[in-house]
Design an enzyme around this catalytic site. Structure first.
Site, PDB file in Angstrom:
ATOM      1  CE  LYS A 135      -4.056  -2.020   0.280  1.00  0.00           C
ATOM      2  NZ  LYS A 135      -3.578  -3.337  -0.177  1.00  0.00           N
ATOM      3  CG  ASP A 136       0.975   5.652  -2.083  1.00  0.00           C
ATOM      4  OD1 ASP A 136       1.687   6.380  -1.368  1.00  0.00           O
ATOM      5  OD2 ASP A 136       0.906   5.753  -3.315  1.00  0.00           O
ATOM      6  NE  ARG A 137       7.537   6.144   2.285  1.00  0.00           N
ATOM      7  CZ  ARG A 137       8.049   7.377   2.356  1.00  0.00           C
ATOM      8  NH1 ARG A 137       7.895   8.103   3.445  1.00  0.00           N
ATOM      9  NH2 ARG A 137       8.715   7.869   1.332  1.00  0.00           N
TER      10      ARG A 137
END
Length: 346
Positions: A80-82
């Site tokens: 998942k995107d940070r």
């Protein structure tokens, strides 16, 4: 190298305005849709975690350290995107153990939302999809133009490109794949190798899809197509493009697909296969490297149809978007047909 997706053709006419995303983590919210209910018992602890500004792999290592277990015992469905607020599931194998007090794992950037157990670990790609809640700010275009484009996306979908995240920062994973295939790099660990191979096959797929976009048949049936059922990985090849097939494609029940290059030949035929082979020949270093890497050939739908797409202008230059995408699809792929974005990282 620059973003490998920057010059891919748009299907709906290109962005109709410019805007900014991710001025704050709450501007980019991702909530993983697991798609099944954990049993509530078993040796695998399931944790639903909300995180801000934290990398999935880094958090998996922190979970392993906190639980005093090898990192191989920690699993998740996908990265998942940070740069945002993301909610996703992790599993931790703790056979015969009560486990730690997970409330003590929480920090200013990490919260435990749910905890349960399951008899099996969470496998990669097991999640059904992701629910997105995005806020686009400082839009400089006319709201009516953006409204029209949003309706176009809702009705037609968008080309199902792999997003820039697939290729690493500045395309470094694709560069690493090329070096790996040339034999110019040290032997990567299995995780790194997987990232590099994924970048290589994503590049071939994106170029196949780009050619279909240029030809105007990315969302229609053509001779030799292999079709994928909506919401499924099941595929079939039609004997003929009869009225039933055309109706089902138009109704988004099935989608034309493109090859994810590997060691077996593509199952497409005719004109669809000709496009795939022509693109693979133009990227022969990647295609040959993937074939020799013993990867199983697979397929991916060419069309991405956001589910439950809604939107609202909270101010004349601020737009809130909500939609659900299947696992493996990218919000950036939807946004690139709408807005020329700045402030997006990852």
């Amino acid at each position: 190298m620059p973003d490998p997706t920057a010059d891919l053709p748009h299907a709906l006419g290109g962005p109709c305005c410019r805007g900014i995303i991710k001025l704050s983590p709450d501007d980019f919210v991702v909530d993983e849709v697991l798609g099944f209910e954990p049993s509530g018992e078993g040796e695998h602890v399931f944790l639903r975690i909300e995180k801000r500004g934290e990398n999935t792999e880094y958090l998996a290592r922190q979970i392993a350290r906190f639980a005093r277990t090898p990192v191989r015992n920690v699993s998740y469905s996908g990265l998942k995107d940070r740069h945002g607020r993301t909610i996703q599931w992790f599993s931790v194998q703790l056979p015969g153990q009560v486990g730690p007090d997970w409330s003590e794992f929480e920090t200013d950037s990490v919260r435990i939302l749910e905890m349960t157990r399951n008899q099996r670990k969470l496998r990669r790609g097991a999640a059904l999809g992701n629910r997105f809640e995005l806020t686009l700010r400082q839009l400089d275009g006319a709201p009516d133009q953006l409204e029209t484009r949003l309706n176009d996306v809702a009705q037609a979908g968008v080309p199902n490109y792999f997003g820039p995240q697939r290729f690493g920062r500045d395309g470094q994973n694709l560069d690493a794949a090329k070096a790996l295939f040339r034999g110019d790099s040290p032997r990567p660990n299995p995780h790194q190798r997987g990232l590099y191979l994924s970048a290589a096959r994503s590049e071939i797929f994106n170029h196949i899809l780009a050619e279909r976009v240029r030809q105007g048949n990315w969302n229609t049936a053509m001779d030799g197509d292999v079709f994928m059922f909506s919401g499924s990985h099941s595929i079939f090849r039609a004997e003929a493009l009869d009225e039933d097939i055309l109706r089902r494609v138009l109704g988004q029940e099935i989608h034309p697909s493109g090859v994810l290059w590997g060691k077996q030949p593509s199952t497409a035929t005719g004109a669809a296969l000709a496009i795939e082979n022509r693109i693979a020949a133009s990227l022969s270093d990647l295609a040959e490297g993937l074939a020799s890497a013993d990867l199983e050939t697979s397929r991916r739908p060419l069309r991405l149809c956001p589910d439950a797409l809604t939107w609202a202008f909270t101010t004349p230059d601020t737009l809130k978007l909500n939609f659900v995408l299947p696992s493996g699809a990218y919000a950036t792929t939807v946004l690139r047909e709408l807005v020329n974005m700045t402030g997006f990282e990852g």
